[in-house]
Motif scaffolding. Structure first.
Motif, PDB file in Angstrom:
ATOM      1  N   UNK A 252      32.111 -12.608 -18.825  1.00 38.36           N
ATOM      2  CA  UNK A 252      33.231 -11.817 -17.946  1.00 38.36           C
ATOM      3  C   UNK A 252      33.208 -11.172 -16.934  1.00 38.36           C
ATOM      4  N   UNK A 253      32.531 -10.010 -17.499  1.00 38.44           N
ATOM      5  CA  UNK A 253      31.860  -9.197 -16.504  1.00 38.44           C
ATOM      6  C   UNK A 253      31.018  -9.989 -14.945  1.00 38.44           C
ATOM      7  N   UNK A 254      29.628 -10.402 -15.460  1.00 36.87           N
ATOM      8  CA  UNK A 254      29.036 -11.068 -14.103  1.00 36.87           C
ATOM      9  C   UNK A 254      30.169 -11.991 -13.463  1.00 36.87           C
ATOM     10  N   UNK A 255      31.686 -12.643 -13.780  1.00 34.16           N
ATOM     11  CA  UNK A 255      32.242 -13.236 -13.334  1.00 34.16           C
ATOM     12  C   UNK A 255      32.657 -12.415 -12.189  1.00 34.16           C
ATOM     13  N   UNK A 256      33.403 -11.007 -12.366  1.00 34.23           N
ATOM     14  CA  UNK A 256      34.187 -10.162 -11.717  1.00 34.23           C
ATOM     15  C   UNK A 256      33.431  -9.103 -10.570  1.00 34.23           C
ATOM     16  N   UNK A 257      31.676  -8.879 -10.533  1.00 32.17           N
ATOM     17  CA  UNK A 257      30.706  -8.785 -10.383  1.00 32.17           C
ATOM     18  C   UNK A 257      31.869  -7.693  -8.467  1.00 32.17           C
ATOM     19  N   UNK A 258      31.975  -9.526  -7.478  1.00 34.10           N
ATOM     20  CA  UNK A 258      32.153  -9.430  -7.004  1.00 34.10           C
ATOM     21  C   UNK A 258      33.687  -8.287  -6.591  1.00 34.10           C
ATOM     22  N   UNK A 259      35.076  -8.652  -7.446  1.00 33.09           N
ATOM     23  CA  UNK A 259      35.508  -7.119  -7.564  1.00 33.09           C
ATOM     24  C   UNK A 259      36.098  -6.398  -7.992  1.00 33.09           C
ATOM     25  N   UNK A 260      35.584  -4.697  -7.109  1.00 31.07           N
ATOM     26  CA  UNK A 260      35.462  -3.826  -7.542  1.00 31.07           C
ATOM     27  C   UNK A 260      36.933  -3.779  -8.361  1.00 31.07           C
ATOM     28  N   UNK A 261      38.089  -3.685  -8.323  1.00 34.69           N
ATOM     29  CA  UNK A 261      39.444  -3.375  -8.499  1.00 34.69           C
ATOM     30  C   UNK A 261      39.547  -3.815 -10.360  1.00 34.69           C
ATOM     31  N   UNK A 262      39.035  -5.550 -10.180  1.00 33.37           N
ATOM     32  CA  UNK A 262      39.035  -6.634 -11.014  1.00 33.37           C
ATOM     33  C   UNK A 262      38.387  -6.171 -12.542  1.00 33.37           C
ATOM     34  N   UNK A 321      28.224   2.513 -24.323  1.00 33.60           N
ATOM     35  CA  UNK A 321      27.292   2.871 -23.442  1.00 33.60           C
ATOM     36  C   UNK A 321      26.569   1.164 -23.498  1.00 33.60           C
ATOM     37  N   UNK A 322      26.815   0.620 -24.121  1.00 32.03           N
ATOM     38  CA  UNK A 322      26.156  -0.464 -24.396  1.00 32.03           C
ATOM     39  C   UNK A 322      27.175  -1.745 -23.377  1.00 32.03           C
ATOM     40  N   UNK A 323      28.390  -0.998 -23.134  1.00 33.21           N
ATOM     41  CA  UNK A 323      29.190  -2.146 -22.202  1.00 33.21           C
ATOM     42  C   UNK A 323      29.199  -1.662 -21.009  1.00 33.21           C
ATOM     43  N   UNK A 324      28.705  -0.963 -21.050  1.00 39.77           N
ATOM     44  CA  UNK A 324      28.370  -0.619 -19.062  1.00 39.77           C
ATOM     45  C   UNK A 324      26.506  -1.265 -18.930  1.00 39.77           C
ATOM     46  N   UNK A 325      25.770  -1.328 -20.207  1.00 40.62           N
ATOM     47  CA  UNK A 325      25.374  -1.830 -19.468  1.00 40.62           C
ATOM     48  C   UNK A 325      25.190  -3.203 -18.884  1.00 40.62           C
ATOM     49  N   UNK A 326      25.604  -3.450 -19.872  1.00 32.87           N
ATOM     50  CA  UNK A 326      26.242  -5.824 -19.146  1.00 32.87           C
ATOM     51  C   UNK A 326      27.101  -5.093 -17.708  1.00 32.87           C
ATOM     52  N   UNK A 327      27.957  -3.923 -17.763  1.00 29.60           N
ATOM     53  CA  UNK A 327      27.928  -4.600 -15.657  1.00 29.60           C
ATOM     54  C   UNK A 327      26.491  -3.661 -14.762  1.00 29.60           C
ATOM     55  N   UNK A 328      26.193  -3.152 -15.360  1.00 29.64           N
ATOM     56  CA  UNK A 328      24.997  -2.323 -14.778  1.00 29.64           C
ATOM     57  C   UNK A 328      23.734  -3.710 -14.805  1.00 29.64           C
ATOM     58  N   UNK A 329      23.644  -4.504 -15.193  1.00 28.78           N
ATOM     59  CA  UNK A 329      23.015  -6.155 -15.634  1.00 28.78           C
ATOM     60  C   UNK A 329      23.740  -6.561 -14.766  1.00 28.78           C
ATOM     61  N   UNK A 330      25.234  -7.208 -14.063  1.00 27.25           N
ATOM     62  CA  UNK A 330      25.709  -7.979 -13.700  1.00 27.25           C
ATOM     63  C   UNK A 330      25.845  -6.917 -12.233  1.00 27.25           C
ATOM     64  N   UNK A 331      25.397  -6.281 -12.304  1.00 25.99           N
ATOM     65  CA  UNK A 331      25.654  -6.151 -10.713  1.00 25.99           C
ATOM     66  C   UNK A 331      23.427  -5.458  -9.817  1.00 25.99           C
ATOM     67  N   UNK A 332      23.184  -5.834 -11.376  1.00 26.89           N
ATOM     68  CA  UNK A 332      21.532  -5.616 -10.544  1.00 26.89           C
ATOM     69  C   UNK A 332      21.558  -4.217 -10.558  1.00 26.89           C
ATOM     70  N   UNK A 333      21.874  -3.084 -11.240  1.00 29.49           N
ATOM     71  CA  UNK A 333      21.595  -1.834 -10.964  1.00 29.49           C
ATOM     72  C   UNK A 333      21.518  -1.654 -12.417  1.00 29.49           C
ATOM     73  N   UNK A 334      20.005  -2.336 -13.343  1.00 28.83           N
ATOM     74  CA  UNK A 334      19.681  -1.658 -14.182  1.00 28.83           C
ATOM     75  C   UNK A 334      18.820  -0.555 -14.175  1.00 28.83           C
ATOM     76  N   UNK A 335      18.140   0.378 -13.018  1.00 26.95           N
ATOM     77  CA  UNK A 335      17.540   1.471 -12.982  1.00 26.95           C
ATOM     78  C   UNK A 335      18.122   2.101 -13.090  1.00 26.95           C
ATOM     79  N   UNK A 336      19.534   2.441 -13.081  1.00 22.33           N
ATOM     80  CA  UNK A 336      20.404   3.160 -13.706  1.00 22.33           C
ATOM     81  C   UNK A 336      20.183   3.388 -15.222  1.00 22.33           C
ATOM     82  N   UNK A 337      20.752   2.870 -15.630  1.00 28.77           N
ATOM     83  CA  UNK A 337      21.138   2.292 -16.933  1.00 28.77           C
ATOM     84  C   UNK A 337      18.791   3.228 -17.732  1.00 28.77           C
ATOM     85  N   UNK A 338      17.646   2.748 -17.275  1.00 35.06           N
ATOM     86  CA  UNK A 338      16.691   3.637 -17.252  1.00 35.06           C
ATOM     87  C   UNK A 338      17.037   4.359 -16.880  1.00 35.06           C
TER      88      UNK A 338
END
Length: 403
Positions: A252-262, A321-338
């Motif tokens: 669900x997070x991945x499907x909305x990665x291009x819609x910031x508000x949703x 934090x784990x939920x936020x990680x799912x978002x970071x993976x979907x947005x290709x921002x894994x470095x911030x999690x690291x």
């Protein structure tokens, strides 16, 4: 329903073996067993190299999934073999007890979790869960039989190799095709690029619980580690229940990665769900758990109920934090999690070194909860790309009841 039953059985069987081992083994031996289990769990995480999470992104693209999946398996196999051979060689020199020499094969156990994690985003979820359920029932019966009839050493042998057959089955079910694998430098780079930060952050996360046990053994000895590791097992089990639901949010997070508000609205809702779930777990632990625990263990592990209660508090932050990680993976921002998780690990180690000599086992719990708060929430404020995520988390923490 099969998926839920499989997860519950895995969780229940782990708890049952924890109960049996802690009741039947001398406290010092159980503490030594969990000490080495912590070390090999960390090495299993090293062998996984973040591929359990990074492969999700590529597996959703069928035209390239086989190459990435095959390469991920080759990397995991190579790293697992190198680490296992080194550990067996080293242990055979310093401590030649047979069960301890065999224990490093546990490093390969990451393969079964790799496929189970992958099944969460595939169309094979129900089938894989059914296979895993049947296999775990059979292997649990075998481990019980071996423990009561042949002793602790044979139990460790089976535990260290239980990953082997199920991994082969999963290789067939996921149609891994080694013959049509096409390796290239770009393929390796594109797979490792997101894997490295995910690996470092996963290593830091497992370090929250496992490094604690290593430090407690160093400062307080095997018996204190037995008490702490038993409490950690219950906290981790609660976290697994919580994490199963969180991991299913990725699609669900991945499907909305291009819609910031949703996506923002969805994350606030998921954060609120997570917090409510922890409150429910906390309620159960505070009311039912002490009665059951004292009935089973008595005074030998009398500190455990309070340690578990304090440890569950950390799930408020680790769940978010784990939920936020799912978002970071979907947005290709894994470095911030690291960045944030590694900072949390360093904080955890420093606080453990400070608190354990002063507060004993409670110092380890306090260090863990504070470092989880830092890495899962607070550090998001200090990065431009995650500052809005920090405000989403804070809003949800203080407004979860408005869901």
């Amino acid at each position: 329903m099969t998926v839920i039953i499989e997860r519950i059985f895995r969780l229940a069987s782990g708890l049952i073996f924890t109960i049996i081992l802690s009741k039947t083994l001398p406290v010092s031996i159980y503490g030594e067993y969990t000490y080495y289990l912590s070390i090999f769990s960390i090495l299993s995480c090293v062998a996984s190299f973040g591929l359990d999470d990074s492969i999700k992104r590529f597996y959703l693209s069928p035209e390239i999934s086989n190459n990435y999946l095959t390469l991920a398996i080759i990397i995991k196999t190579t790293l697992s073999a190198i680490l296992t051979i080194f550990c067996v060689f080293y242990i055979s020199i310093v401590d030649n007890r047979s069960w301890l020499i065999f224990f490093p094969f546990f490093i390969f156990s990451g393969f079964s979790s790799f496929f189970l994690n992958l099944s969460l985003i595939s169309n094979k979820l129900r089938e894989v869960s059914l296979i895993s359920l049947v296999y775990n029932i059979l292997i649990s019966l075998l481990k019980l039989f071996s423990l009561f009839n042949f002793g602790f050493e044979v139990f460790v042998y089976i535990q260290s190799l239980e990953w082997f057959l199920i991994s082969i089955i999963f290789l067939k079910k996921f149609d891994v095709d080694f013959y049509n694998f096409n390796f290239s430098k770009n393929l390796l780079i594109s797979l490792l690029k997101p894997s490295v930060p995910l690996f470092l952050s996963s290593l830091a996360i497992i370090g929250y619980y496992k490094i604690d046990q290593i430090l407690i053994t160093h400062f307080l000895g095997f018996e204190s580690n037995a008490v702490y590791s038993l409490s950690s097992q219950f906290v981790i089990s609660a976290g697994i229940i919580h994490g199963i639901l969180i991991n299913k949010s990725f699609k669900n997070i991945y499907s909305l990665k291009d819609d910031k508000l949703k996506l923002s609205a969805l994350m606030r809702k998921y954060y609120s769900y997570s917090i409510i779930g922890v409150f429910f777990i906390l309620l159960v632990v505070a009311t039912v758990f002490p009665i059951l625990f004292n009935y089973i263990w008595g005074e030998q592990y009398h500190l455990v109920p309070n340690l578990v209660l304090f440890g569950i508090v950390g799930l408020f932050f680790s769940g978010v934090g784990l939920l936020h990680t799912q978002k970071l993976i979907a947005l290709e921002l894994e470095n911030y999690r690291m960045y944030r998780v590694f900072a949390g690990l360093i904080c955890n180690i420093i606080l453990n070194i400070i608190f354990i000599p002063i507060l004993g086992i409670y110092g380890a719990i306090l260090a863990t909860v504070l470092s989880q708060l830092l890495s899962s929430v607070i550090l998001n404020l200090f990065f431009k790309r995650t500052k809005d995520d920090f405000y989403e988390q804070i809003y949800s923490i203080f407004n979860f009841w408005r869901l």
